[in-house]
Design a protein around this motif. Sequence first.
Motif, short mmCIF file in Angstrom:
data_model
loop_
_atom_site.label_atom_id
_atom_site.label_comp_id
_atom_site.label_asym_id
_atom_site.label_seq_id
_atom_site.Cartn_x
_atom_site.Cartn_y
_atom_site.Cartn_z
N LYS A 34 9.62 47.51 103.96
CA LYS A 34 9.47 46.99 104.98
C LYS A 34 8.07 46.92 105.65
N PRO A 35 7.71 45.66 106.53
CA PRO A 35 6.24 46.00 106.39
C PRO A 35 6.37 46.98 108.05
N GLU A 36 5.42 47.67 108.15
CA GLU A 36 4.41 48.40 109.87
C GLU A 36 3.68 47.41 110.67
N LEU A 37 3.55 47.79 111.35
CA LEU A 37 2.35 46.77 111.93
C LEU A 37 1.38 47.80 111.75
N HIS A 38 1.17 49.00 111.30
CA HIS A 38 0.01 49.20 110.76
C HIS A 38 -0.54 49.50 108.83
N ASP A 39 0.92 48.85 108.49
CA ASP A 39 0.72 48.68 106.88
C ASP A 39 1.28 47.69 106.46
N ILE A 40 0.15 46.28 106.90
CA ILE A 40 0.10 45.12 106.09
C ILE A 40 0.60 44.41 104.46
N SER A 41 0.65 45.29 103.98
CA SER A 41 0.39 45.48 102.43
C SER A 41 1.32 45.45 101.70
N LEU A 42 2.70 45.87 103.33
CA LEU A 42 4.58 46.47 101.83
C LEU A 42 5.22 45.17 102.31
N VAL A 43 4.42 44.22 102.97
CA VAL A 43 5.72 42.44 103.44
C VAL A 43 5.26 42.46 101.73
N PRO A 44 7.07 42.68 101.86
CA PRO A 44 7.83 41.38 100.01
C PRO A 44 6.88 40.64 99.70
N ARG A 45 7.36 40.09 98.34
CA ARG A 45 7.15 38.35 98.06
C ARG A 45 8.67 37.92 98.03
N ARG A 46 8.48 36.97 98.05
CA ARG A 46 9.67 36.42 97.91
C ARG A 46 9.40 35.21 96.55
N GLY A 47 10.86 35.48 96.00
CA GLY A 47 11.08 34.51 95.15
C GLY A 47 11.12 33.33 94.81
N ASP A 48 11.40 32.00 94.19
CA ASP A 48 11.47 30.60 94.56
C ASP A 48 12.75 30.37 94.81
N ARG A 49 13.74 30.85 94.22
CA ARG A 49 14.71 30.91 93.71
C ARG A 49 15.83 29.90 95.44
N GLU A 50 16.25 28.99 95.68
CA GLU A 50 17.17 29.33 96.87
C GLU A 50 18.09 30.15 97.65
N ARG A 51 17.68 30.31 98.81
CA ARG A 51 18.76 31.38 99.37
C ARG A 51 19.72 31.00 100.58
N ILE A 52 20.73 31.30 100.77
CA ILE A 52 21.77 30.59 101.61
C ILE A 52 21.84 31.45 102.66
N PRO A 53 21.28 31.07 103.35
CA PRO A 53 21.27 31.24 104.98
C PRO A 53 23.29 32.00 105.45
N VAL A 54 23.14 33.39 105.75
CA VAL A 54 24.66 34.26 106.01
C VAL A 54 24.37 34.08 107.65
N ARG A 55 26.08 34.30 107.78
CA ARG A 55 26.26 34.32 109.92
C ARG A 55 26.02 36.32 110.33
N TYR A 56 25.48 36.29 111.44
CA TYR A 56 25.20 37.33 111.71
C TYR A 56 26.31 38.06 111.24
N CYS A 57 27.23 37.31 112.03
CA CYS A 57 29.03 38.22 112.49
C CYS A 57 29.88 37.87 110.74
N THR A 58 29.13 37.84 109.59
CA THR A 58 29.75 38.38 108.24
C THR A 58 29.09 39.42 107.96
N LEU A 59 27.97 39.75 109.04
CA LEU A 59 27.23 40.87 107.14
C LEU A 59 28.17 42.76 107.61
N GLY A 60 28.52 42.51 108.69
CA GLY A 60 29.06 44.08 109.45
C GLY A 60 27.84 45.25 108.94
N THR A 61 28.32 46.59 108.59
CA THR A 61 28.26 47.51 108.21
C THR A 61 26.70 47.74 107.08
N ARG A 62 25.43 48.18 107.31
CA ARG A 62 24.55 48.68 107.01
C ARG A 62 24.64 48.36 105.49
#
Length: 451
Positions: A168-196
């Motif tokens: 994950k990116p840090e304010l002092h380490d901008i090089s770590l922001v991940p690239r993402r693919g072009d595939r479609e990603r369907i958003p989920v609701r927060y209440c469906t996430l539960g525990t990590r």
Amino acid sequence: MCVVEEGGEEEEEELSGGEESDLRTPSGRGSLLTRRGITLRVLLKDGLVEPGDGVLSIHYLGKKFVGDLLNDGKIRWVETGQIFNSPSAWATHCKRLVNPAKKSGCGWASVRYRGQKLVQYKTSWLHKYQPSADMSLVSEGEDDEMGDEEEEEGKTTVSTDDKNRKNKPELHDISLVPRRGDRERIPVRYCTLGTRDAARDPHTLVELSAFSAINRFQPFNVAVSSNVLLLMDFHCHLTTSEVVGYLGGRWDTNTQLLTVLRAFPCRTRLADRDSASAVEEEICQNLFMRGLSLVGWYHSHPRGPALPSLQDIDSQMDHQLRLQGSSNGFQPCLGIICGPYYHGNQGVASTITPFWVVPPPEQRPNDYGIPVAVEVTYVQDNFLTSDVLNEMMLLVDFYRAAPDLVQFHQFWCPDTTMMDKIKGSLSGHAPKDQAYSQILEHVYNQLINTH
């Protein structure tokens, strides 16, 4: 050096240096000693712990704080250099950064020395110097502390997830922001996430909640300059890869207003760690020269919805904590996601999403933070400033030979080219002075000439 004294009643219960000198004398305080009579100075004096850099730590709601143990028994927080008189004071301060509603720090149950809770060193001290003491006194008052410390006992779950969040990116380490693919990603609701869940895709997009939906008020107001939006939107349009940048502005503690006045695009490839520090140093100098503070960050989802991923949520929490830890008071950190080429957008305009993250409830420390939409006032600038124009030209030069440069002569949709699209999107951030269009036309010509 700032010495912080806070921590509620626990702070008052610790003994002064004079009282420590007779802890083990038959007629002294030692004959009546409970856990409250033992301080870090006592443990240092009797050799149960030793001074050292980075030997103390706190784990709270997925966040880690590191401290130095000084020779006099005080604690220096590595992040800011602040000095704290006791574990309780340090723990209370750190926990309030993550959760402003936190009233006490439960220091001896929260702070670890070389990975082991300090309360266990109290137990060892009593075994050694007061073997006849009632061991129930050791944990006196600490049973109620464990409710919000369960995340430490569940450290296997947290540490496993931390391993999956190292990128994950840090304010002092901008090089770590991940690239993402072009595939479609369907958003989920927060209440469906539960525990990590370490097996969950960190690129999973999450719908934003409203502050009102979680029974909160937005704790600050935000005003964003139109030139900030223009430069940020321009940057995000140039490439099919994810980009990132910083936001400069001012925070007024009296009015609780965060004003975003300048965008600072990071002219670096996200995987290029070698150049990241130099880029960051240049941005820090620009902030200083303009009398601005770091107030947030932005990044793009080139072809996807402008919603935060699980990784973005963790990154935003880290950024919030880092900015709050840089001063003695609360300072918000704004996150913005820009989605320039998502075909679900309305028309040619990019979707720009300001967001913030609320920590999970204390009783559920292993949950994800809650991403919430931030209400923003957009302020139209009178004219396009020379430094914004210069930054745009520098971006054109940076991406000129890039393999992922957008082909602006190609079509965005049947009747709209990519160049038409970027012009249309940026027109929504136009300054009042209409002369800007001629200036931008020069920038657009430079883009066309890159092909």
